[in-house]
Design a protein around this motif. Structure first.
Motif, PDB file in Angstrom:
ATOM      1  N   ASP A  82       5.041 115.114  46.333  1.00  0.00           N
ATOM      2  CA  ASP A  82       3.635 115.149  46.738  1.00  0.00           C
ATOM      3  C   ASP A  82       3.295 113.989  47.666  1.00  0.00           C
ATOM      4  O   ASP A  82       2.527 114.147  48.613  1.00  0.00           O
ATOM      5  CB  ASP A  82       2.719 115.125  45.506  1.00  0.00           C
ATOM      6  N   VAL A  83       3.851 112.819  47.398  1.00  0.00           N
ATOM      7  CA  VAL A  83       3.616 111.682  48.286  1.00  0.00           C
ATOM      8  C   VAL A  83       4.267 111.931  49.643  1.00  0.00           C
ATOM      9  O   VAL A  83       3.666 111.693  50.694  1.00  0.00           O
ATOM     10  CB  VAL A  83       4.153 110.382  47.653  1.00  0.00           C
ATOM     11  N   ALA A  84       5.493 112.446  49.645  1.00  0.00           N
ATOM     12  CA  ALA A  84       6.193 112.707  50.898  1.00  0.00           C
ATOM     13  C   ALA A  84       5.462 113.734  51.753  1.00  0.00           C
ATOM     14  O   ALA A  84       5.416 113.630  52.985  1.00  0.00           O
ATOM     15  CB  ALA A  84       7.618 113.181  50.615  1.00  0.00           C
ATOM     16  N   ALA A  85       4.841 114.727  51.100  1.00  0.00           N
ATOM     17  CA  ALA A  85       4.127 115.773  51.822  1.00  0.00           C
ATOM     18  C   ALA A  85       2.729 115.357  52.247  1.00  0.00           C
ATOM     19  O   ALA A  85       2.067 116.082  52.989  1.00  0.00           O
ATOM     20  CB  ALA A  85       4.046 117.021  50.948  1.00  0.00           C
ATOM     21  N   GLY A  86       2.279 114.200  51.772  1.00  0.00           N
ATOM     22  CA  GLY A  86       0.922 113.761  52.080  1.00  0.00           C
ATOM     23  C   GLY A  86      -0.131 114.396  51.198  1.00  0.00           C
ATOM     24  O   GLY A  86      -1.328 114.208  51.414  1.00  0.00           O
ATOM     25  N   THR A  87       0.298 115.144  50.193  1.00  0.00           N
ATOM     26  CA  THR A  87      -0.640 115.785  49.270  1.00  0.00           C
ATOM     27  C   THR A  87      -1.292 114.766  48.350  1.00  0.00           C
ATOM     28  O   THR A  87      -2.443 114.925  47.944  1.00  0.00           O
ATOM     29  CB  THR A  87       0.099 116.848  48.435  1.00  0.00           C
ATOM     30  N   ALA A  88      -0.538 113.730  47.990  1.00  0.00           N
ATOM     31  CA  ALA A  88      -1.041 112.674  47.108  1.00  0.00           C
ATOM     32  C   ALA A  88      -0.662 111.315  47.670  1.00  0.00           C
ATOM     33  O   ALA A  88       0.287 111.187  48.443  1.00  0.00           O
ATOM     34  CB  ALA A  88      -0.461 112.829  45.705  1.00  0.00           C
ATOM     35  N   ASP A  89      -1.417 110.300  47.256  1.00  0.00           N
ATOM     36  CA  ASP A  89      -1.078 108.917  47.598  1.00  0.00           C
ATOM     37  C   ASP A  89      -0.250 108.266  46.500  1.00  0.00           C
ATOM     38  O   ASP A  89       0.549 107.362  46.758  1.00  0.00           O
ATOM     39  CB  ASP A  89      -2.358 108.109  47.827  1.00  0.00           C
TER      40      ASP A  89
END
Length: 360
Positions: free
Chosen positions: A298-305
């Motif tokens: 999720d972090v890599a995809a920019g979905t989450a910080d």
């Protein structure tokens, strides 16, 4: 592409990576609601997780639902939590105390005052709860008056101040999992006809008032909230308007400049994308049962910080070190999640202890 090992700032806090420990009820507080002496060791062991979000902590007698959960509204509670925050800070971690008012998810046998649970409306959740007498039906709650709602907002405000007095880096408002704030959001639990019931704006009002009061008391950079869109927990049914309610609520909360929004994400990717677009601060995502090979996705995809993990960190006090070493993870023992005592709480082995058993 952002890597989960990259540092991140959370207000004035500097975090070494983008992991967080999700809040988990452990039912090991003293009878008066003060965290036990074991709690400082438990949280301190897990300080390398970076941002630790505590177990749900009641802001008042009415807020307690389960046995042996901690509070943060008396001097004794503050003293107990100060030991915890000191242990976490001494080991380089940061701690937000989660403020949880359970509303109707309670039983008189489990509370200090032994009174009927309170809720937006007099609708029972249709569930049972563990008490010292065993599993009992949760009784029908009493509907809060408008004046009592205002008083509950003040309970949250005061609890937030007490959390900061105890050394916490901030507070997370529990607006998820079928507890009081979530009950106000859901038409299955909220049939009020005043300013707190009916349309989306009215059902979101209590959550916004609680967040606003806490921001006024301790500052936006120390205030966060957890939501669980679509979660059918504790008799909650958000109805067809659920996604639109969250779009409205997140937009209003965004105006407050909170430290972060923490989502228990159950799969509505379209709603998640809309929330990501409208939320300007840090977004934390907790996906239940995320496989190890998806950690950081999720972090890599920019979905989450930031990504939050619960049982993996519960069972692995050195979760971060194990990931860095690509080492096996301990499995959590569900029989001891809420059992009380040190077993299954502070005795999960670290890699160092496993490789050098003579030192333990």
């Amino acid at each position: 592409m952002t890597d989960i090992w990259q540092p991140i700032s959370l207000g004035s806090l500097k975090l070494p990576h983008r992991f967080a420990m999700a809040p988990m009820t452990r039912s090991r507080a003293n009878p008066d609601g003060m965290p036990s002496d074991l709690a400082a060791e438990y949280y301190g062991q897990r300080a390398s997780a970076g941002l630790l979000i505590s177990e749900g902590t009641q802001p008042s007698d009415d807020g307690q639902g389960y046995l042996a959960t901690p509070g943060i509204y008396t001097d004794a509670h503050v003293d107990g939590w100060r030991k915890v925050t000191t242990a976490v800070h001494d080991r380089g971690g940061r701690l937000f105390i989660q403020l949880m008012h359970v509303g109707r998810v309670s039983h008189p046998d489990n509370t200090p005052h032994h009174r009927q649970p309170v809720a937006p409306s007099a609708i029972a959740p249709g569930a049972q709860m563990f008490t010292l007498k065993g599993m009992l039906d949760i009784p029908e709650p009493r509907a809060l008056s408008t004046q009592e709602i205002n008083g509950t907002v003040e309970d949250f405000r005061i609890a937030a101040r007490r959390a900061i007095e105890a050394g916490a880096d901030g507070v997370e408002i529990h607006g998820a999992n079928g507890y009081l704030i979530h009950q106000f959001l859901a038409p299955s639990a909220n049939t009020r006809t005043d300013q707190y019931g009916g349309g989306i704006e009215n059902r979101a009002r209590f959550a916004i008032e609680v967040a606003t009061a806490i921001v006024e008391e301790i500052g936006a950079e120390k205030t966060a909230i957890r939501l669980s869109p679509g979660a059918p927990m504790n008799g909650i049914d958000e109805g067809t308007e659920g996604p639109d309610l969250y779009r409205y609520l997140v937009g209003e909360l965004n105006k407050l400049g909170l430290a972060y929004l923490h989502l228990l994400h159950l799969g509505d990717e379209g709603l998640l994308a809309d929330i990501r677009q409208s939320w300007n601060q840090t977004l934390i995502i907790n996906r239940p049962s995320r496989p190890r090979d998806q950690i950081g996705a999720d972090v890599a995809a920019g979905t989450a910080d930031i990504e939050a993990y619960g049982q993996m960190i519960l069972a692995n006090p050195d979760f971060i070190e194990r990931l860095k070493a690509d080492a096996p993870l301990n499995e959590g023992d569900r029989n001891t999640f809420y059992a009380g005592g040190a077993k299954g709480y502070i005795d999960y082995p670290t890699l160092e202890a496993a490789s050098n058993p003579a030192s333990t």
